[in-house]
Scaffold this motif. Structure first.
Motif, short mmCIF file in Angstrom:
data_model
loop_
_atom_site.label_atom_id
_atom_site.label_comp_id
_atom_site.label_asym_id
_atom_site.label_seq_id
_atom_site.Cartn_x
_atom_site.Cartn_y
_atom_site.Cartn_z
N UNK A 142 -2.28 -4.34 1.80
CA UNK A 142 -3.58 -4.83 2.26
C UNK A 142 -4.05 -5.94 1.33
N UNK A 143 -4.17 -7.15 1.89
CA UNK A 143 -4.73 -8.27 1.13
C UNK A 143 -6.18 -8.49 1.57
N UNK A 144 -6.84 -9.48 0.99
CA UNK A 144 -8.25 -9.70 1.29
C UNK A 144 -8.47 -10.05 2.76
N UNK A 193 -4.60 -5.07 -2.71
CA UNK A 193 -4.79 -6.09 -3.74
C UNK A 193 -6.16 -5.93 -4.39
N UNK A 194 -6.32 -6.51 -5.58
CA UNK A 194 -7.61 -6.44 -6.28
C UNK A 194 -8.69 -7.11 -5.45
N UNK A 200 -4.55 8.32 -5.69
CA UNK A 200 -5.74 8.71 -6.46
C UNK A 200 -6.19 7.57 -7.39
N UNK A 201 -5.24 6.92 -8.05
CA UNK A 201 -5.56 5.82 -8.96
C UNK A 201 -6.11 4.63 -8.19
N UNK A 202 -5.51 4.32 -7.03
CA UNK A 202 -6.01 3.22 -6.20
C UNK A 202 -7.43 3.51 -5.75
N UNK A 203 -7.70 4.75 -5.35
CA UNK A 203 -9.05 5.12 -4.92
C UNK A 203 -10.05 4.95 -6.06
N UNK A 204 -9.65 5.32 -7.28
CA UNK A 204 -10.54 5.16 -8.43
C UNK A 204 -10.81 3.69 -8.70
#
Length: 140
Positions: free
Chosen positions: A32-34, A65-66, A91-95
């Motif tokens: 998933x990109x912006x 992506x960020x 879990x890390x991505x959700x955080x």
């Protein structure tokens, strides 16, 4: 609110509404990109008729992506979001997604627990849960 489902992000994301909750399901393995994030947020606006609602976002094995994480965090279209995943990476991505959110945000591995938490945000329900976490609990 529109009945049925809406596909977004070139079919990588499908949105629907049931019992006052927006369900957003991402195809496992999606990147998933912006651009996709913005498209998904337009679909949220469309399916909800512009009325902010709680959302369950299933993002198992999805790379975000960020810039996309920041875009998701800026939405005004949700009251709260429960991210459903299955791994430590999820879990890390959700955080990471919760860093800039303006709404309650939690990670779950159980759909039933996620829906129970979101039900507290449905207008006319019991109101916002006391002591909700801001996503940091996703790391514990």
């Amino acid at each position: 609110m529109m009945p049925g489902q809406i596909a977004a992000a070139d079919g990588k994301n499908v949105l629907s509404i049931s019992a006052g909750i927006i369900y957003s399901v991402w195809l496992p393995g999606s990147v998933v990109d912006v651009h996709y994030a913005k498209d998904a947020m337009r679909a949220v606006e469309q399916i909800s008729g512009g009325i902010p609602m709680p959302m369950l976002s299933e993002m198992t094995e999805v790379e975000i992506s960020a810039a996309a994480r920041y875009e998701f965090a800026q939405t005004a279209g949700v009251l709260a979001i429960a991210v459903l995943g299955s791994s430590t990476v999820d879990r890390v991505i959700a955080a990471a997604m919760s860093r800039h959110t303006r709404y309650p945000h939690e990670f779950f591995t159980s759909r039933d627990n996620a829906v129970a938490w979101l039900n507290r945000f449905i207008p006319g329900g019991s109101g916002q849960p006391e002591g909700f976490e801001d996503g940091i609990s996703a790391l514990t």
